[in-house]
Design an enzyme around this catalytic site. Sequence first.
Site, mmCIF file in Angstrom:
data_model
loop_
_atom_site.group_PDB
_atom_site.id
_atom_site.type_symbol
_atom_site.label_atom_id
_atom_site.label_comp_id
_atom_site.label_asym_id
_atom_site.label_seq_id
_atom_site.Cartn_x
_atom_site.Cartn_y
_atom_site.Cartn_z
ATOM 1 N N SER A 11 3.515 -2.378 10.111
ATOM 2 C CA SER A 11 5.014 -2.157 10.325
ATOM 3 C C SER A 11 5.730 -3.438 9.906
ATOM 4 O O SER A 11 6.609 -3.967 10.260
ATOM 5 C CB SER A 11 5.561 -1.821 11.595
ATOM 6 O OG SER A 11 5.061 -0.394 11.974
ATOM 7 N N ASN A 43 0.770 -1.177 0.101
ATOM 8 C CA ASN A 43 0.101 0.188 0.024
ATOM 9 C C ASN A 43 1.010 1.163 0.191
ATOM 10 O O ASN A 43 1.559 1.591 0.944
ATOM 11 C CB ASN A 43 -0.907 -0.099 1.319
ATOM 12 C CG ASN A 43 -1.988 1.266 1.557
ATOM 13 O OD1 ASN A 43 -1.747 2.082 0.470
ATOM 14 N ND2 ASN A 43 -2.468 1.237 2.541
ATOM 15 N N HIS A 95 -9.530 0.689 5.104
ATOM 16 C CA HIS A 95 -8.156 0.980 5.699
ATOM 17 C C HIS A 95 -8.175 1.781 6.950
ATOM 18 O O HIS A 95 -8.974 2.622 7.121
ATOM 19 C CB HIS A 95 -7.149 1.438 4.772
ATOM 20 C CG HIS A 95 -5.732 1.433 5.272
ATOM 21 N ND1 HIS A 95 -5.388 2.629 5.917
ATOM 22 C CD2 HIS A 95 -4.692 0.860 4.989
ATOM 23 C CE1 HIS A 95 -4.118 2.339 6.382
ATOM 24 N NE2 HIS A 95 -3.903 0.969 5.887
ATOM 25 N N GLU A 130 -6.606 4.101 8.034
ATOM 26 C CA GLU A 130 -6.639 5.666 7.652
ATOM 27 C C GLU A 130 -7.992 6.101 7.167
ATOM 28 O O GLU A 130 -8.275 7.382 7.479
ATOM 29 C CB GLU A 130 -5.260 5.965 6.773
ATOM 30 C CG GLU A 130 -4.088 5.628 7.849
ATOM 31 C CD GLU A 130 -2.928 5.023 6.944
ATOM 32 O OE1 GLU A 130 -2.863 5.199 5.768
ATOM 33 O OE2 GLU A 130 -1.891 4.523 7.689
ATOM 34 N N GLU A 183 -5.174 -5.421 10.643
ATOM 35 C CA GLU A 183 -3.925 -4.313 11.019
ATOM 36 C C GLU A 183 -4.126 -3.577 12.324
ATOM 37 O O GLU A 183 -5.107 -2.706 12.268
ATOM 38 C CB GLU A 183 -3.902 -3.337 9.693
ATOM 39 C CG GLU A 183 -3.724 -3.937 8.306
ATOM 40 C CD GLU A 183 -3.256 -2.859 7.551
ATOM 41 O OE1 GLU A 183 -2.254 -2.979 7.132
ATOM 42 O OE2 GLU A 183 -4.282 -1.857 7.112
ATOM 43 N N GLY A 227 2.493 1.992 10.706
ATOM 44 C CA GLY A 227 3.575 3.426 10.362
ATOM 45 C C GLY A 227 4.262 3.639 11.778
ATOM 46 O O GLY A 227 4.664 4.691 11.935
ATOM 47 N N LYS A 244 0.081 4.240 -0.167
ATOM 48 C CA LYS A 244 -0.599 5.460 0.299
ATOM 49 C C LYS A 244 -0.353 6.729 -0.505
ATOM 50 O O LYS A 244 -0.433 6.623 -1.626
ATOM 51 C CB LYS A 244 -0.177 5.508 1.731
ATOM 52 C CG LYS A 244 -0.173 4.310 2.585
ATOM 53 C CD LYS A 244 0.057 4.549 4.011
ATOM 54 C CE LYS A 244 -0.102 2.855 4.845
ATOM 55 N NZ LYS A 244 0.028 3.183 6.260
#
Length: 254
Positions: free
Chosen positions: A213, A9, A95, A97, A167, A173, A11
């Site tokens: 990560s 991904n 996702h 985010e 996730e 991240g 991003k």
Amino acid sequence: MRKAFVAGNWKMNLTKNEAGVLARGLAAKAGVFGGVEVGVIPAFVHLDAVRAGLEGSPINLGAQDVYFEKNGAFTGEISTAMLLDMGVKCVLVGHSERRHVLGETDALCNKKVHAVINAGLTCILCVGEKIEERQANQTFNVCKTQLVEGLKGVDKSRAGQLVIAYEPVWAIGAGLTATKEQAQEVHKYVRGELAKIFDQATADGLRIQYGGSVKASNAGELMSQPDVDGALVGGASLKVEEFLGIITAAASKR
Ligand code: PGA
């Protein structure tokens, strides 16, 4: 046997030129994927350049989001037809985010899941808990709600078009990764919930990626877990060698 699936991904990163270079770099290494399914998920505006860079390789092109309506007055949104037209094969839905920065709800994710599946695309539905939810022992509940609400109305005959990504939000991240035990515990739980939503055989056939990560250095132990069927990779997917290291770790699962 589930085929491992590793997706990068990208991003909101890279220029169009950089995205094309990365795509070509990965495509050139497709010979060492070892039977792992690989996907890259660039920004919408880079799909065309990345598609060109991937040409002739088995790497799937993915999109980071989609809108559920077919077309019309939805300024700024992208339809499944537009994604199909760009050669996209899989789409991320929910996702973290999108959920936690952009405010997407389970109800919206569910509409997107249906749109993606009805368009004949593969849907990667992302689930996962925030740190305060883990600390309050809500990890399973959060994942269950996101699965049950996100998959509402999805027929098990469509399960072949589904991938789940677990996730943990606190690991994304952050340089923090779930331990292999933490990952396996949730993946096993998720598979159990999928068995309730569909049935056991369907759940056993569904791939559950781990994300948060993931790097070449920790992918091996995560992939060693029986219910971890690949990875959804952010930062480490922006470097060819690092991403290849993760793919190689997933290849050992076969
Ligand atoms: P990360 O992102 O690998 O940079 O933690 C993972 C993701 O958000 O899918």
